[in-house]
Design an enzyme around this catalytic site. Structure first.
Site, short mmCIF file in Angstrom:
data_model
loop_
_atom_site.label_atom_id
_atom_site.label_comp_id
_atom_site.label_asym_id
_atom_site.label_seq_id
_atom_site.Cartn_x
_atom_site.Cartn_y
_atom_site.Cartn_z
N THR A 197 0.83 -1.19 0.00
CA THR A 197 0.00 0.00 0.00
C THR A 197 0.87 1.25 0.00
OG1 THR A 197 -1.78 1.19 1.13
CG2 THR A 197 -0.19 0.05 2.54
N ARG A 198 0.33 2.32 -0.60
CA ARG A 198 0.97 3.63 -0.54
C ARG A 198 0.01 4.66 0.03
NH1 ARG A 198 -1.50 4.45 -5.79
NH2 ARG A 198 -1.83 6.69 -5.69
N HIS A 202 -7.70 1.88 6.21
CA HIS A 202 -8.94 2.08 6.98
C HIS A 202 -9.57 0.72 7.28
CE1 HIS A 202 -8.49 6.34 6.24
NE2 HIS A 202 -8.34 6.10 4.96
N HIS A 205 -9.59 -1.99 4.56
CA HIS A 205 -8.31 -2.64 4.31
C HIS A 205 -8.02 -3.70 5.37
CE1 HIS A 205 -7.88 1.44 2.46
NE2 HIS A 205 -7.47 0.71 1.46
N ARG A 291 -6.94 -4.33 -7.64
CA ARG A 291 -7.53 -3.85 -8.89
C ARG A 291 -6.75 -2.60 -9.33
NH1 ARG A 291 -11.49 -0.38 -10.79
NH2 ARG A 291 -12.92 -1.25 -12.37
N ASP A 292 -6.31 -2.58 -10.58
CA ASP A 292 -5.46 -1.50 -11.09
C ASP A 292 -4.26 -1.28 -10.18
OD1 ASP A 292 -4.63 0.50 -12.84
OD2 ASP A 292 -5.76 2.08 -11.84
#
Length: 510
Positions: A197-198, A202, A205, A291-292
């Site tokens: 993650t960047r 919350h 997640h 996703r993406d």
């Protein structure tokens, strides 16, 4: 635990430890040429030296670079999708070195990090790199970096480690691959699902990572990037404080937080493959691919840089070679009537009420000070985000007076604005920037610093750089943010326009 990529962890710190003093002596007394590493290069060299980029043992040679750009493999056939290059923007420097030379690579020009033995020097075809690695859209942030920031010369060569780059923040949470693997062994963890993650994390997640761990019977490695991310992302200090809070919300013994000093390229599917290799080197057996994943979103025409499932498909296609299991990111949504989260693909949204807050909406709520419900995020996390992202009434701003375009004395106008601002109070510090002889780059730096500190700044001159955050111009020109009309002939008229503008934009509340 999987073997490192290429079969061996290339931990140059351990490999070169016994020679460290000799290398340091050579770096400081042998009159070697020195290259001061850029911010991206510091991230790259740290992951080469600590083994995170195994099987690399240096910056790519031209042969390896060409192979990676065209085939996502090193010249020996090993899967490696990202060109890791030492780019140089100084032709005098590259003209003064040749194959076989030894160069000191330093942090800030003061701390010797490694010695590079040059293998080759070349000018890359950046158009080919842009097209093959990043798909060619000139708006892609990596392509903009390639053309606007990266040097025109690449230097390849092997590295000998003197020390890792120095970080003064979070030393206990910056584990190397060797340290993290040892930590997993000490905890008897043999199945680890890594989460990249960047962004701040919350409740959603937390829910999706717990579900991924349960579905794979694994523990969780929260492995956020604290190097370079997408321009405009929340700073890593804010994010790490938030991660330290959210990791407390996991079941005891399920999750471990460790920081990754990676310079992201936002390269979508290629980057996801790269991320999977890195996490394999750190000891993960599973990797959540979103996703993406690692995509920069859309360009200015609203076109996606990458397809939503390109990353998952590419990583999955190399599953056997990678020897790491892909865990697809399952979007979860909140069910208010049941007070729980569930995967969106298991919910009939025609009959079941769901709630969600988008990233855009979250930023809006932070900006205006609106409430953020506990079903979305934990209060401790929200508090940290509000401290670093205050609402408009607590943000700094700067008013730039276009002196040649204002029909009154800019000195008197500055005094009047300061007096009115101080009259409003509200806890914001107000100041007139008296000097007008600052060099342009120093002026911009000062303005940014004052605004970030929450100051209301009045500048008696034009600002040389446009589109600075929370900086507004006052004048008659069409591009002025606060436009003066022909009827605005007094200090009081112009002060009123400025005050109403600040009120309309949320900086002042009456």
């Amino acid at each position: 635990m999987p073997a490192p990529h290429g079969g061996q962890l290339q931990d140059l710190v351990a490999r070169d430890y016994e020679n460290r003093n000799l290398l340091l002596q050579e770096a400081t007394t042998a009159n070697l040429k020195q290259w001061i590493l850029t911010e991206r290069q510091l991230c790259d060299i740290e992951l080469i030296l600590n083994g995170g980029f195994s099987p690399l043992t240096g910056f790519l040679s031209k042969k390896d670079y060409d192979s990676v750009v065209l085939t996502s493999r090193l010249s020996d056939g090993t899967l490696w999708p990202m060109p890791i290059t030492l780019d140089i923007n100084d032709s005098n420097f590259t003209d003064s070195i040749k194959s076989g030379d030894r160069i000191v690579l330093s942090q800030n020009g003061e701390i010797p990090i490694a010695i590079l033995t040059v293998s080759d020097i070349w000018q890359p075809d950046k158009a080919i790199e842009a097209k093959n690695v990043f798909r060619g859209d000139p708006e892609h942030p990596a392509i903009k970096y390639l053309y606007e920031t990266a040097g025109d010369y690449y230097v390849g060569g092997s590295l000998e480690c003197i020390q890792l780059p120095i970080h003064y923040d979070y030393p206990g949470q910056r584990r190397t691959p060797a340290q993290l693997r040892a930590e997993f062994d000490s905890r008897h963890w043999d199945r680890i699902v890594a989460f990249q993650t960047r962004n701040p994390m919350h409740r959603a997640h937390r829910e999706l990572t717990v579900r991924a761990a349960r579905e794979t019977n694994a523990k969780i490695l929260i492995h956020p990037v604290v190097g370079l991310t997408k321009p405009g992302d929340i700073d890593h200090h804010t994010r790490v404080r938030a991660y330290n809070e959210i990791v407390k919300r996991y079941p005891a013994g399920m999750a471990l937080l460790s920081l990754l000093p990676l310079a992201m390229r936002m390269a979508g599917d290629r980057e996801a493959l790269w991320h999977a290799i890195i996490r394999k080197n750190y000891g993960a057996t599973h990797f959540i691919v979103g996703r993406d994943h690692a995509g920069p979103g859309k360009n200015s025409k609203g076109v996606d840089f990458y397809g939503p499932y390109d990353a998952q498909e590419l990583v999955e296609s190399h599953r056997d070679e990678l020897q790491i299991t892909v865990v697809p990111f399952r979007m979860v949504t909140y069910l208010p009537d049941e007070d729980r989260y569930a995967p969106i693909d298991t919910v009939d949204t025609t009959t079941t009420r769901t709630l969600n807050i988008s990233g855009t909406e979250l930023r809006r709520r932070l900006r205006v000070g609106a409430s953020i419900p506990e079903w979305f995020s934990y209060p401790e996390v929200v508090k940290i985000l509000r401290e670093s992202n205050p609402p408009r009434p607590k943000q700094g701003f700067a008013i730039s007076l276009l002196s040649d375009d204002i029909p009154v004395s800019t000195n008197q106008l500055s005094i009047a604005l300061l007096s009115i601002f101080l009259q409003f109070g509200g806890g914001r510090y107000y100041k007139i920037l008296e000097r007008d002889d600052y060099a342009d780059d120093l002026l911009v730096e000062l303005i940014n610093d004052f605004v970030k500190a929450g100051t209301g700044l009045i500048i008696k001159r034009d600002v040389p750089v446009k589109n600075l955050t929370n900086v507004y111009t006052v004048g008659k020109t069409d591009d002025a943010d606060i436009k003066i009309n022909e009827t605005d002939g007094t200090v009081f008229d112009i002060v009123q326009r400025v005050v109403l503008f600040l009120e309309d934009n949320g900086y002042i509340n009456f």
